[in-house]
Design an enzyme around this catalytic site. Structure first.
Site, PDB file in Angstrom:
ATOM      1  N   GLU A  90      -4.888   2.948  15.905  1.00 45.41           N
ATOM      2  CA  GLU A  90      -3.745   2.097  15.478  1.00 45.41           C
ATOM      3  C   GLU A  90      -2.663   2.570  16.531  1.00 45.41           C
ATOM      4  O   GLU A  90      -1.479   2.170  16.209  1.00 45.41           O
ATOM      5  CB  GLU A  90      -3.437   2.237  14.101  1.00 45.41           C
ATOM      6  CG  GLU A  90      -4.594   1.689  13.251  1.00 45.41           C
ATOM      7  CD  GLU A  90      -4.659   0.145  13.250  1.00 45.41           C
ATOM      8  OE1 GLU A  90      -4.136  -0.403  13.971  1.00 45.41           O
ATOM      9  OE2 GLU A  90      -5.552  -0.263  12.523  1.00 45.41           O
ATOM     10  N   HIS A 109       0.997   5.311   8.328  1.00 49.74           N
ATOM     11  CA  HIS A 109      -0.016   4.147   7.746  1.00 49.74           C
ATOM     12  C   HIS A 109      -0.976   4.775   7.122  1.00 49.74           C
ATOM     13  O   HIS A 109      -1.416   5.829   7.448  1.00 49.74           O
ATOM     14  CB  HIS A 109      -0.454   3.606   9.333  1.00 49.74           C
ATOM     15  CG  HIS A 109      -1.799   2.651   9.044  1.00 49.74           C
ATOM     16  ND1 HIS A 109      -1.776   1.806   7.937  1.00 49.74           N
ATOM     17  CD2 HIS A 109      -2.951   2.614   9.500  1.00 49.74           C
ATOM     18  CE1 HIS A 109      -2.830   1.038   7.976  1.00 49.74           C
ATOM     19  NE2 HIS A 109      -3.547   1.614   8.887  1.00 49.74           N
ATOM     20  N   HIS A 111      -4.105   4.341   3.831  1.00 52.61           N
ATOM     21  CA  HIS A 111      -5.062   3.332   3.277  1.00 52.61           C
ATOM     22  C   HIS A 111      -5.159   3.647   1.746  1.00 52.61           C
ATOM     23  O   HIS A 111      -6.222   3.849   1.041  1.00 52.61           O
ATOM     24  CB  HIS A 111      -6.471   3.751   3.784  1.00 52.61           C
ATOM     25  CG  HIS A 111      -6.656   3.132   5.194  1.00 52.61           C
ATOM     26  ND1 HIS A 111      -7.921   3.270   6.018  1.00 52.61           N
ATOM     27  CD2 HIS A 111      -5.694   2.549   6.215  1.00 52.61           C
ATOM     28  CE1 HIS A 111      -7.857   2.813   7.103  1.00 52.61           C
ATOM     29  NE2 HIS A 111      -6.674   2.344   7.276  1.00 52.61           N
ATOM     30  N   TYR A 130      14.010  -2.446  -9.281  1.00 52.48           N
ATOM     31  CA  TYR A 130      14.960  -2.362  -8.386  1.00 52.48           C
ATOM     32  C   TYR A 130      14.346  -1.373  -7.222  1.00 52.48           C
ATOM     33  O   TYR A 130      14.734  -1.708  -6.117  1.00 52.48           O
ATOM     34  CB  TYR A 130      16.182  -1.840  -8.839  1.00 52.48           C
ATOM     35  CG  TYR A 130      16.313  -0.265  -9.083  1.00 52.48           C
ATOM     36  CD1 TYR A 130      16.793   0.513  -8.325  1.00 52.48           C
ATOM     37  CD2 TYR A 130      15.914   0.129 -10.635  1.00 52.48           C
ATOM     38  CE1 TYR A 130      16.802   1.830  -8.628  1.00 52.48           C
ATOM     39  CE2 TYR A 130      15.866   1.440 -10.689  1.00 52.48           C
ATOM     40  CZ  TYR A 130      16.406   2.414  -9.935  1.00 52.48           C
ATOM     41  OH  TYR A 130      16.389   3.624 -10.028  1.00 52.48           O
ATOM     42  N   HIS A 173      -6.364  -4.025   4.342  1.00 52.90           N
ATOM     43  CA  HIS A 173      -6.297  -2.779   5.078  1.00 52.90           C
ATOM     44  C   HIS A 173      -5.527  -1.667   4.288  1.00 52.90           C
ATOM     45  O   HIS A 173      -6.214  -0.561   4.078  1.00 52.90           O
ATOM     46  CB  HIS A 173      -5.476  -3.090   6.529  1.00 52.90           C
ATOM     47  CG  HIS A 173      -5.719  -2.017   7.614  1.00 52.90           C
ATOM     48  ND1 HIS A 173      -5.595  -2.575   8.853  1.00 52.90           N
ATOM     49  CD2 HIS A 173      -5.600  -0.702   7.472  1.00 52.90           C
ATOM     50  CE1 HIS A 173      -5.695  -1.510   9.484  1.00 52.90           C
ATOM     51  NE2 HIS A 173      -5.716  -0.366   8.776  1.00 52.90           N
ATOM     52  N   TYR A 226      22.874   5.280  -0.900  1.00 49.39           N
ATOM     53  CA  TYR A 226      22.325   6.160  -1.824  1.00 49.39           C
ATOM     54  C   TYR A 226      21.743   7.461  -1.318  1.00 49.39           C
ATOM     55  O   TYR A 226      21.554   7.533  -0.062  1.00 49.39           O
ATOM     56  CB  TYR A 226      21.016   5.287  -2.189  1.00 49.39           C
ATOM     57  CG  TYR A 226      20.185   6.076  -3.551  1.00 49.39           C
ATOM     58  CD1 TYR A 226      20.827   6.049  -4.657  1.00 49.39           C
ATOM     59  CD2 TYR A 226      19.047   6.736  -3.144  1.00 49.39           C
ATOM     60  CE1 TYR A 226      19.986   6.655  -5.921  1.00 49.39           C
ATOM     61  CE2 TYR A 226      18.518   7.325  -4.143  1.00 49.39           C
ATOM     62  CZ  TYR A 226      18.715   7.306  -5.451  1.00 49.39           C
ATOM     63  OH  TYR A 226      17.936   7.858  -6.413  1.00 49.39           O
TER      64      TYR A 226
END
Length: 234
Positions: A90, A109, A111, A130, A173, A226
């Site tokens: 990827e 990334h 799974h 929120y 994915h 924040y």
């Protein structure tokens, strides 16, 4: 959007500190169950003597087995990979996000189970709380399906993230989480999985009322400032 052709050399740019950070972040996410075996990948944007690019986990290796020398450096200008290993399949996904969004410095990334389940239904995570605003968008969208490792997947993810989004699901994915640093990307990956789990459980109960767009715009504004901020005298 056109991706450069991939090439590889065994020359390995330095920066052991960041290499270790890539490994540590990847291992924590794996040990927490967000990735299994060698699934998913993690990267940190950096500059080496080879140019601007990113350090990324290698393809097909378990996170517990990784050593700093196994982490690959991919140059953004041409997609050339430097190191002893093949980069994650990827790498294009990471490359295109970094090219489109210069402010982002790290990408996780995963799974992760609940995020993957929702992605298999092509579902976004709506503003049932929120906290979906942690993605810098009102909801966490789902990018269209494309074969893993493909240019189409990378381009679809970038388009789905848009100009401000920091997280999305990838159809059938998993999920992508981006941050201004490694800690942010790692933490956001956890938050996406937590939100996906809660939304899946809420749907078992018949769903719930969603927060409207006006309220989410207020929340997004509050999220801009924040957290803890450094002061000159501290």
């Amino acid at each position: 959007m056109s991706l450069k052709k991939y090439g590889r050399t065994e020359k390995m740019p330095s920066n052991k500190k960041l290499r270790r950070m890539v490994i540590e972040c990847s291992r924590r996410l794996a040990h927490e169950g967000l990735n299994i075996n060698s699934s998913g990948n993690f990267s940190i944007r950096t500059v080496s003597e080879e140019g601007e690019g990113f350090l990324i986990t290698p393809s097909g290796m378990s996170y517990d087995s990784l050593k700093p020398k196994d982490i690959c450096f991919v140059r953004l200008s041409d997609g050339c990979s430097f190191g002893f290993r093949e980069p994650s399949s990827e790498w294009r996904l990471h490359s295109e996000i970094y090219l489109a969004r210069p402010e982002l410095r790290a990408i996780a990334h995963t799974h992760s189970p609940f995020a993957a389940v929702l992605s298999c239904r092509d579902e976004s995570i709506p503003p049932f709380t929120y906290m979906t605003a942690v993605s810098r968008t009102e909801s966490i969208p789902c990018a269209p399906y494309a074969t893993f490792g493909s240019e189409a997947l990378a381009e679809g993810c970038v388009k789905t993230l848009g100009e401000s989004g920091r997280a999305c699901l990838l159809s059938h994915h998993g999920a992508v989480a981006c941050g201004a640093n490694a800690k942010e990307a790692e933490g956001l990956a956890r938050e996406i999985e937590n939100l996906a789990r809660m939304w899946a459980e809420i749907q078992k109960l018949g769903g719930c009322k969603l927060l409207d767009s006006a309220e989410m715009k207020k929340v997004l504004k509050k999220f801009e400032n924040y957290g803890q901020r450094s002061r000159n005298n501290q």
